[in-house]
Design a protein around this motif. Structure first.
Motif, PDB file in Angstrom:
ATOM      1  N   GLU A   1       0.830  -1.210   0.000  1.00 58.65           N
ATOM      2  CA  GLU A   1       0.000   0.000   0.000  1.00 58.65           C
ATOM      3  C   GLU A   1       0.865   1.260   0.000  1.00 58.65           C
ATOM      4  OE1 GLU A   1      -2.723  -0.255   3.244  1.00 58.65           O
ATOM      5  OE2 GLU A   1      -3.820  -1.968   2.396  1.00 58.65           O
ATOM      6  N   SER A   2       1.970   1.228   0.725  1.00 56.62           N
ATOM      7  CA  SER A   2       2.860   2.397   0.733  1.00 56.62           C
ATOM      8  C   SER A   2       3.486   2.608  -0.634  1.00 56.62           C
ATOM      9  CB  SER A   2       3.947   2.223   1.798  1.00 56.62           C
ATOM     10  OG  SER A   2       4.910   1.247   1.425  1.00 56.62           O
ATOM     11  N   PHE A   3       3.819   1.505  -1.301  1.00 58.29           N
ATOM     12  CA  PHE A   3       4.380   1.563  -2.658  1.00 58.29           C
ATOM     13  C   PHE A   3       3.404   2.286  -3.589  1.00 58.29           C
ATOM     14  CE2 PHE A   3       5.293  -0.282  -6.837  1.00 58.29           C
ATOM     15  CZ  PHE A   3       6.686  -0.273  -6.883  1.00 58.29           C
ATOM     16  N   ASP A   4       2.130   1.917  -3.501  1.00 57.83           N
ATOM     17  CA  ASP A   4       1.115   2.549  -4.346  1.00 57.83           C
ATOM     18  C   ASP A   4       0.954   4.029  -4.002  1.00 57.83           C
ATOM     19  OD1 ASP A   4       0.614   0.245  -5.756  1.00 57.83           O
ATOM     20  OD2 ASP A   4      -1.111  -0.355  -4.549  1.00 57.83           O
ATOM     21  N   GLU A   5       1.017   4.357  -2.723  1.00 56.46           N
ATOM     22  CA  GLU A   5       0.892   5.762  -2.347  1.00 56.46           C
ATOM     23  C   GLU A   5       2.063   6.599  -2.847  1.00 56.46           C
ATOM     24  OE1 GLU A   5      -0.548   7.362   1.073  1.00 56.46           O
ATOM     25  OE2 GLU A   5      -2.138   5.889   1.420  1.00 56.46           O
ATOM     26  N   ILE A   6       3.236   5.993  -2.888  1.00 56.63           N
ATOM     27  CA  ILE A   6       4.405   6.703  -3.416  1.00 56.63           C
ATOM     28  C   ILE A   6       4.204   7.010  -4.894  1.00 56.63           C
ATOM     29  CG2 ILE A   6       6.851   6.463  -3.983  1.00 56.63           C
ATOM     30  CD1 ILE A   6       7.105   4.861  -1.320  1.00 56.63           C
ATOM     31  N   MET A   7       3.671   6.045  -5.634  1.00 56.69           N
ATOM     32  CA  MET A   7       3.414   6.294  -7.057  1.00 56.69           C
ATOM     33  C   MET A   7       2.338   7.363  -7.245  1.00 56.69           C
ATOM     34  SD  MET A   7       3.890   2.717  -9.111  1.00 56.69           S
ATOM     35  CE  MET A   7       2.966   1.672  -8.007  1.00 56.69           C
ATOM     36  N   ALA A   8       1.311   7.313  -6.417  1.00 51.24           N
ATOM     37  CA  ALA A   8       0.264   8.333  -6.497  1.00 51.24           C
ATOM     38  C   ALA A   8       0.839   9.712  -6.200  1.00 51.24           C
ATOM     39  CB  ALA A   8      -0.859   7.999  -5.520  1.00 51.24           C
ATOM     40  N   LEU A   9       1.727   9.785  -5.224  1.00 57.60           N
ATOM     41  CA  LEU A   9       2.377  11.055  -4.901  1.00 57.60           C
ATOM     42  C   LEU A   9       3.171  11.569  -6.088  1.00 57.60           C
ATOM     43  CD1 LEU A   9       3.345  13.268  -2.902  1.00 57.60           C
ATOM     44  CD2 LEU A   9       5.143  11.654  -2.186  1.00 57.60           C
ATOM     45  N   GLY A  10       3.918  10.687  -6.731  1.00 60.49           N
ATOM     46  CA  GLY A  10       4.705  11.098  -7.892  1.00 60.49           C
ATOM     47  C   GLY A  10       3.839  11.675  -8.998  1.00 60.49           C
ATOM     48  N   LEU A  11       2.725  11.014  -9.297  1.00 55.02           N
ATOM     49  CA  LEU A  11       1.822  11.517 -10.333  1.00 55.02           C
ATOM     50  C   LEU A  11       1.215  12.855  -9.926  1.00 55.02           C
ATOM     51  CD1 LEU A  11      -0.060   8.294 -11.541  1.00 55.02           C
ATOM     52  CD2 LEU A  11       1.813   9.506 -12.666  1.00 55.02           C
ATOM     53  N   ALA A  12       0.857  12.978  -8.649  1.00 59.13           N
ATOM     54  CA  ALA A  12       0.260  14.226  -8.170  1.00 59.13           C
ATOM     55  C   ALA A  12       1.233  15.398  -8.286  1.00 59.13           C
ATOM     56  CB  ALA A  12      -0.191  14.061  -6.717  1.00 59.13           C
ATOM     57  N   LEU A  13       2.523  15.100  -8.228  1.00 59.18           N
ATOM     58  CA  LEU A  13       3.542  16.144  -8.346  1.00 59.18           C
ATOM     59  C   LEU A  13       3.950  16.405  -9.805  1.00 59.18           C
ATOM     60  CD1 LEU A  13       5.833  15.203  -5.302  1.00 59.18           C
ATOM     61  CD2 LEU A  13       4.237  17.137  -5.472  1.00 59.18           C
ATOM     62  N   GLY A  14       3.225  15.793 -10.729  1.00 58.90           N
ATOM     63  CA  GLY A  14       3.519  16.003 -12.148  1.00 58.90           C
ATOM     64  C   GLY A  14       4.568  15.083 -12.694  1.00 58.90           C
ATOM     65  N   GLY A  15       4.803  13.950 -12.024  1.00 62.30           N
ATOM     66  CA  GLY A  15       5.849  13.028 -12.431  1.00 62.30           C
ATOM     67  C   GLY A  15       5.325  11.823 -13.187  1.00 62.30           C
ATOM     68  N   THR A  16       6.149  10.771 -13.203  1.00 59.66           N
ATOM     69  CA  THR A  16       5.835   9.538 -13.915  1.00 59.66           C
ATOM     70  C   THR A  16       6.129   8.358 -13.011  1.00 59.66           C
ATOM     71  OG1 THR A  16       6.375   8.140 -15.837  1.00 59.66           O
ATOM     72  CG2 THR A  16       8.136   9.540 -14.982  1.00 59.66           C
ATOM     73  N   ILE A  17       5.436   7.238 -13.233  1.00 59.29           N
ATOM     74  CA  ILE A  17       5.561   6.078 -12.355  1.00 59.29           C
ATOM     75  C   ILE A  17       6.874   5.328 -12.538  1.00 59.29           C
ATOM     76  CG2 ILE A  17       3.079   5.748 -12.130  1.00 59.29           C
ATOM     77  CD1 ILE A  17       3.416   3.431 -14.226  1.00 59.29           C
ATOM     78  N   THR A  18       7.594   5.572 -13.625  1.00 62.03           N
ATOM     79  CA  THR A  18       8.882   4.912 -13.806  1.00 62.03           C
ATOM     80  C   THR A  18       9.802   5.769 -14.662  1.00 62.03           C
ATOM     81  OG1 THR A  18      10.035   2.949 -14.648  1.00 62.03           O
ATOM     82  CG2 THR A  18       7.939   3.512 -15.714  1.00 62.03           C
ATOM     83  N   GLY A  19      11.010   5.976 -14.146  1.00 66.10           N
ATOM     84  CA  GLY A  19      12.000   6.736 -14.894  1.00 66.10           C
ATOM     85  C   GLY A  19      12.963   5.862 -15.650  1.00 66.10           C
ATOM     86  N   GLU A  20      13.169   4.592 -15.179  1.00 62.60           N
ATOM     87  CA  GLU A  20      14.177   3.752 -15.822  1.00 62.60           C
ATOM     88  C   GLU A  20      14.005   2.257 -15.564  1.00 62.60           C
ATOM     89  OE1 GLU A  20      17.831   5.333 -14.308  1.00 62.60           O
ATOM     90  OE2 GLU A  20      17.436   4.709 -12.250  1.00 62.60           O
ATOM     91  N   HIS A  21      13.132   1.847 -14.667  1.00 63.41           N
ATOM     92  CA  HIS A  21      12.990   0.427 -14.344  1.00 63.41           C
ATOM     93  C   HIS A  21      11.941  -0.277 -15.183  1.00 63.41           C
ATOM     94  CE1 HIS A  21      14.715   1.048 -10.002  1.00 63.41           C
ATOM     95  NE2 HIS A  21      15.610   1.221 -10.947  1.00 63.41           N
ATOM     96  N   GLY A  22      11.052   0.449 -15.811  1.00 62.68           N
ATOM     97  CA  GLY A  22      10.005  -0.160 -16.605  1.00 62.68           C
ATOM     98  C   GLY A  22       8.741  -0.437 -15.817  1.00 62.68           C
TER      99      GLY A  22
END
Length: 456
Positions: A395-416
């Motif tokens: 669940e924390s992993f998913d929240e981190i991804m949600a945070l990244g998107l909310a900040l205008g980011g992307t779910i993966t920069g290099e890992h796929g």
């Protein structure tokens, strides 16, 4: 069907190329990602040449059997995980460097070439292949192409996609496709080469790559700056980039990571520091560049700035960053390594947000980052034998991804994306984006045999 498949595969492959022992196949069934299911393969094929790959794909198409291409299985998103009763197509034995051309500054390689092996080979010609993932001593060029890998030097030299000039790809039906070029320039037709980079084996199997090389850079000189908060370190990153500096490396470690590295390697890093920024330059006057960057760090709130005296001391400073993931792995029985990239100006917010998520879920989450790119790697540490802690980790992993998107980011920069982030890819792309990407997949792989279940 199983016997028919094994007989058909062995009919066109060298002796020993088809593996069916369950224990052996189990080792090929997954990469290094947590929370990513893997099936039991029907067979593992150790390809040694392009013709082997073509034979496998022709058999797979005739019998409608899925194929999962694999490199060294160092991936962190489940992209190389086997699907049930698939053919695992391992390319690690296709490991020849076919050509190094110092005039055109290219290397032509097979997909199983290890990243570090290529780097050392081109260095003998005064050249460099810049993409350098943390797993560069184990990961393959084919895997790097499949995930669009990055590395520590991306802030100055860019990622894998910027160095792949051309490819030979075996398509789902066994046909061979050549894309791109080996010339310095070329814009003939659609850029299919870039389409394959980052496609995670879902469109075709790369059997040869033409890679761009750079002149070998001068030895880099490094410095470390200590900060009382992630926000201050983020401010320093913004100041460095806004000022026009082009460091060869700009990396960040949070306090959790610093303490983990100290515990493992006894490096004597300052444990009261909440964030540590490492910068390096390989310019004509790296000492002057470091002095300027050091002044910017101090202005942003750094409590201490320590420049290296020489290349050996620089390497010692950078060793702490290279040990980050390994050190965090020693804290517990399992880790999930996230890969969220945000705009550089949001880096401080991202790190502060991750710290709040760690507190909320009562977990240890360390963050190291390619700060110059805004590419963060939050590492969730948890006890895999504790169901409740495992649930909180996911669940924390998913929240981190949600945070990244909310900040205008992307779910993966290099890992796929692989299996781990496929639901999140749909959220990032939106319905129209997913529809079009599925359409592209259908053109190259109409039967859906290549790495099924990944990405979408």
């Amino acid at each position: 069907m199983h016997d028919e498949l094994i007989t058909a595969l062995r009919g066109g492959l060298p002796e020993g190329a088809v593996l069916t022992d369950p224990d052996v196949m189990a080792a090929y069934s997954h990469d290094m990602a947590s929370f990513s299911e893997a099936g039991a393969p029907a067979a593992v094929v150790l390809a040694t040449c392009r013709e082997d790959v073509q034979h496998v794909m022709r058999v797979a198409t005739a019998l409608k059997v899925p194929v999962v291409p694999q490199g060294a299985r160092t991936g962190l998103s489940g992209g190389a995980n086997a699907s049930e009763n698939c053919i695992v197509l391992s390319l690690v034995k296709m490991d020849r460097i076919l050509e190094i051309d110092p005039v055109d500054r290219i290397a032509v390689v097979e997909p199983g070439v290890i990243n570090a092996v290529l780097s050392r080979a081109v260095a003998e010609h005064g050249l460099a292949y810049p993409p350098d993932p943390s797993s560069w001593e184990q990961c393959t060029i084919g895997g790097n192409i499949g995930t669009g890998a990055g590395g520590l030097c991306c802030v100055k030299y860019g990622v894998t996609a910027e160095y792949v000039l051309g490819l030979e790809v075996v398509l789902a039906d066994g046909r061979l496709l050549s894309t791109g070029r080996r010339t310095a320039k070329g814009v003939a037709g659609y850029d299919l080469t870039r389409l394959f980079v980052g496609s995670e084996g879902t469109l075709g199997v790369v059997v040869k790559a033409v890679l761009a090389l750079k002149p070998a850079p001068a030895p880099q000189l490094a410095m470390v700056a200590e900060f009382p908060s992630a926000a201050a370190a983020g401010d320093a990153v913004c100041a460095i980039m806004e000022s026009g500096h082009v460091p060869s490396l700009l990396e960040l470690m949070d306090g959790t990571t610093i303490r983990a590295v100290n515990a493992m390697a006894k490096m004597g890093l300052p444990e009261t520091t909440e964030a540590m920024l490492l910068a390096a330059f390989d310019t004509a006057d790296p000492a002057a560049d470091l002095a300027a960057v050091g002044a910017l760090c101090t202005a942003a709130g750094a409590t201490d700035v320590v420049p290296a005296e020489d290349a050996a001391e620089s390497e010692l400073l950078l060793q702490a960053r290279r040990l980050s993931l390994t050190a965090l792995e020693t804290l517990t029985s399992a880790t999930m390594i996230d890969d969220v990239c945000v705009p550089r100006g949001k880096l401080g917010e991202m790190l502060d947000g991750v710290a709040k998520i760690a507190d909320r879920f009562d977990l240890t989450i360390g963050v190291c980052a390619h700060a110059g790119d805004g590419n963060t790697h939050p590492v969730v540490c948890f006890d895999a034998h504790d169901p409740d802690e495992s649930r909180r980790a996911r669940e924390s992993f998913d929240e981190i991804m949600a945070l990244g998107l909310a900040l205008g980011g992307t779910i993966t920069g290099e890992h796929g994306v692989g299996l781990l982030k496929k639901d999140w890819l749909a959220r990032e792309l939106g319905p129209t984006g997913v529809e079009l990407q599925r359409g592209v997949k259908a053109v190259f792989d109409p039967l859906g045999l290549l790495n099924p279940g990944k990405l979408f």
